[in-house]
Design a protein around this motif. Structure first.
Motif, PDB file in Angstrom:
ATOM      1  N   LEU A  13       0.974  -1.423   0.043  1.00  0.00           N
ATOM      2  CA  LEU A  13      -0.147  -0.110  -0.069  1.00  0.00           C
ATOM      3  C   LEU A  13       0.874   1.254   0.000  1.00  0.00           C
ATOM      4  O   LEU A  13       0.558   2.245  -0.652  1.00  0.00           O
ATOM      5  N   LEU A  14       2.017   1.182   0.677  1.00  0.00           N
ATOM      6  CA  LEU A  14       2.668   2.497   0.668  1.00  0.00           C
ATOM      7  C   LEU A  14       3.621   2.599  -0.780  1.00  0.00           C
ATOM      8  O   LEU A  14       4.067   3.648  -0.779  1.00  0.00           O
ATOM      9  N   LEU A  15       3.635   1.620  -1.211  1.00  0.00           N
ATOM     10  CA  LEU A  15       4.077   1.623  -2.616  1.00  0.00           C
ATOM     11  C   LEU A  15       3.261   2.469  -3.786  1.00  0.00           C
ATOM     12  O   LEU A  15       3.900   2.746  -4.686  1.00  0.00           O
ATOM     13  N   ARG A  16       1.879   2.307  -3.255  1.00  0.00           N
ATOM     14  CA  ARG A  16       1.022   2.732  -4.323  1.00  0.00           C
ATOM     15  C   ARG A  16       1.087   4.307  -4.389  1.00  0.00           C
ATOM     16  O   ARG A  16       0.915   4.778  -3.116  1.00  0.00           O
ATOM     17  N   GLN A  17       0.584   4.803  -5.389  1.00  0.00           N
ATOM     18  CA  GLN A  17       0.605   6.287  -5.634  1.00  0.00           C
ATOM     19  C   GLN A  17      -0.844   6.900  -5.759  1.00  0.00           C
ATOM     20  O   GLN A  17      -0.978   7.917  -5.810  1.00  0.00           O
ATOM     21  N   ASP A  18      -1.844   5.968  -5.732  1.00  0.00           N
ATOM     22  CA  ASP A  18      -3.265   6.598  -5.789  1.00  0.00           C
ATOM     23  C   ASP A  18      -3.838   6.387  -4.663  1.00  0.00           C
ATOM     24  O   ASP A  18      -4.991   6.375  -4.539  1.00  0.00           O
ATOM     25  N   ILE A  19      -2.928   6.236  -3.427  1.00  0.00           N
ATOM     26  CA  ILE A  19      -3.798   6.277  -2.084  1.00  0.00           C
ATOM     27  C   ILE A  19      -3.154   7.085  -1.292  1.00  0.00           C
ATOM     28  O   ILE A  19      -1.840   7.446  -1.372  1.00  0.00           O
ATOM     29  N   ASP A  20      -3.914   7.770  -0.141  1.00  0.00           N
ATOM     30  CA  ASP A  20      -3.099   8.644   1.009  1.00  0.00           C
ATOM     31  C   ASP A  20      -2.609   7.696   1.824  1.00  0.00           C
ATOM     32  O   ASP A  20      -3.290   7.038   2.719  1.00  0.00           O
ATOM     33  N   HIS A  21      -1.319   7.722   1.912  1.00  0.00           N
ATOM     34  CA  HIS A  21      -0.411   6.891   2.806  1.00  0.00           C
ATOM     35  C   HIS A  21      -0.676   7.396   4.409  1.00  0.00           C
ATOM     36  O   HIS A  21      -0.134   6.595   5.103  1.00  0.00           O
ATOM     37  N   SER A  22      -1.205   8.425   4.393  1.00  0.00           N
ATOM     38  CA  SER A  22      -1.364   8.900   6.105  1.00  0.00           C
ATOM     39  C   SER A  22      -2.676   8.691   6.617  1.00  0.00           C
ATOM     40  O   SER A  22      -2.918   8.980   7.696  1.00  0.00           O
ATOM     41  N   ARG A  23      -3.457   8.000   5.794  1.00  0.00           N
ATOM     42  CA  ARG A  23      -4.724   7.426   6.289  1.00  0.00           C
ATOM     43  C   ARG A  23      -5.113   6.005   6.173  1.00  0.00           C
ATOM     44  O   ARG A  23      -5.885   5.711   5.597  1.00  0.00           O
ATOM     45  N   ILE A  24      -4.043   5.446   6.588  1.00  0.00           N
ATOM     46  CA  ILE A  24      -4.079   3.903   6.472  1.00  0.00           C
ATOM     47  C   ILE A  24      -4.745   3.200   7.836  1.00  0.00           C
ATOM     48  O   ILE A  24      -3.828   3.547   8.819  1.00  0.00           O
ATOM     49  N   ILE A  25      -5.802   2.772   7.628  1.00  0.00           N
ATOM     50  CA  ILE A  25      -6.406   2.093   8.807  1.00  0.00           C
ATOM     51  C   ILE A  25      -6.186   0.369   8.870  1.00  0.00           C
ATOM     52  O   ILE A  25      -6.800  -0.022   7.737  1.00  0.00           O
TER      53      ILE A  25
END
Length: 358
Positions: free
Chosen positions: A195-207
């Motif tokens: 997920l942290l490698l994906r550029q299409d999600i907000d890395h600061s909002r991972i639940i």
């Protein structure tokens, strides 16, 4: 002829008797020494043999019993995997994994590698504007596959307006390998890394969300100091303090409480690890849980080291169906929003939500 007789008699009279030959003398001496040693040691050998017979007669049964116990412990130790992991329940769970399209959800079928290169499978369900939404990293329970969690994933997608990443552990669904505690931990870290490698999600909002066995996996992931700033919120639902404690609850044998910790192959010691968690944590406890005692969730809450923690106790929530109760998603959403803003702290009392079925 006379000379011939004389020569024969002279030869016979001058020859050495066989028993006086030097070679025979050596054999005779060695033989006497060996016989002497045997005679001298016979009493000692007899005593040792008798002692061994007596020792085996007295202690042989005990030794055999201890060996039997050791073998049985080994069988139970390795049988722990069979008792805990059920990737084939229901049948064909390793063959057929329902896709999110059956619930009209947009998705990507993701294949990635664990930390030890085991090939894993997952479904990433993305919102139309994925960068503007939180992302739920979902760890499921000990049976079935991620396809069986799609109705729950749809609820998270719809009510929390979140992206949802459903991950299949090794040995589950379409993932390779065989399940193990250390293996599941590797899979969880690999999923977060993905997920942290994906550029299409907000890395600061991972639940990070874990239910039942998934709760133990999620706790392990969140308690690592290297992940403390990568997880916006941890959600644990109907999980346990540890597998040894669960064994005491499920196995009707009083002697199990005396077994040492090393006896259990799988430990998932969440009670110990949760004290090291620093990110915000939400504990969801169904008070009608028929498998995991709700007291374990309260125990996890009390031992949690986070300064922002929240306990939702749902009176009629059972082990597998707490998420189906009315207002579950609205309460979860408000809890995430309030805990993320810091309105809940270490001294807060557990929250009770009276949710009634319809």
């Amino acid at each position: 002829m006379a000379s011939d007789n004389y020569d024969e008699e002279k030869l016979l009279s001058s020859s050495t008797p066989p028993d006086m030959n030097p070679d025979f003398l050596v054999i005779r001496v060695v033989g006497r020494i060996v016989l002497s040693v045997i005679k001298q040691c016979w009493a000692m050998c007899s005593a040792m043999f008798i002692s061994m017979c007596i020792f085996y007669w007295i202690f042989g049964g005990i030794s055999a019993f201890l060996l039997l116990c050791f073998s049985a412990a080994g069988i139970v130790y390795h049988a722990g995997d069979k008792m805990l992991y059920h990737p084939d329940n229901p049948p064909n769970s390793r063959i057929f994994v329902p896709a999110p399209r059956i619930l009209s959800l947009p998705f990507e079928s993701v294949h990635f590698k664990s930390l030890d290169s085991t090939k894993l499978h997952g479904y990433l369900i993305l919102q139309p504007q994925p960068l503007e939404c939180p992302t739920v990293l979902f760890f499921h329970g000990n049976a079935g596959n991620i396809g069986h969690r799609l109705p729950n994933a749809k609820g998270l997608f719809k009510h929390l307006h979140a992206n949802v990443f459903l991950v299949e552990y090794r040995g589950y669904g379409l993932s390779d390998g065989c399940p193990s505690e250390s293996g599941l931990y590797k899979d969880a870290q690999a999923a977060l890394n993905y997920l942290l490698l994906r550029q299409d999600i907000d890395h600061s909002r991972i639940i990070v969300f874990g239910r039942s066995l998934g709760g133990g996996v999620a706790v392990e992931l969140a308690h690592k100091p290297s992940n403390s700033d990568k997880i916006a919120c941890l959600v644990i639902e109907n999980s346990f303090t540890s597998i040894p404690e669960m064994a005491k609850q499920l196995i009707p044998w009083k002697g199990i409480k005396y077994l040492p910790l090393w006896f259990h192959k799988n430990k998932f010691d969440s009670k110990k690890k949760v004290s090291g968690i620093r990110c915000p944590v939400i504990f969801i406890s169904g008070l009608c849980d028929q498998l995991v005692p709700p007291s374990m969730m309260l125990d996890l809450y009390n031992h949690c080291g986070s300064e922002r923690k929240y306990l939702m106790q749902i009176p009629n929530g059972d082990h597998n169906g707490t998420w189906t109760k009315p207002t579950y998603y609205s309460q979860l959403k408000s809890s995430i929003e309030s805990i993320a803003s810091g309105r809940h702290n270490l001294q807060q009392e557990p929250q009770h939500f009276s949710i009634h079925t319809v």
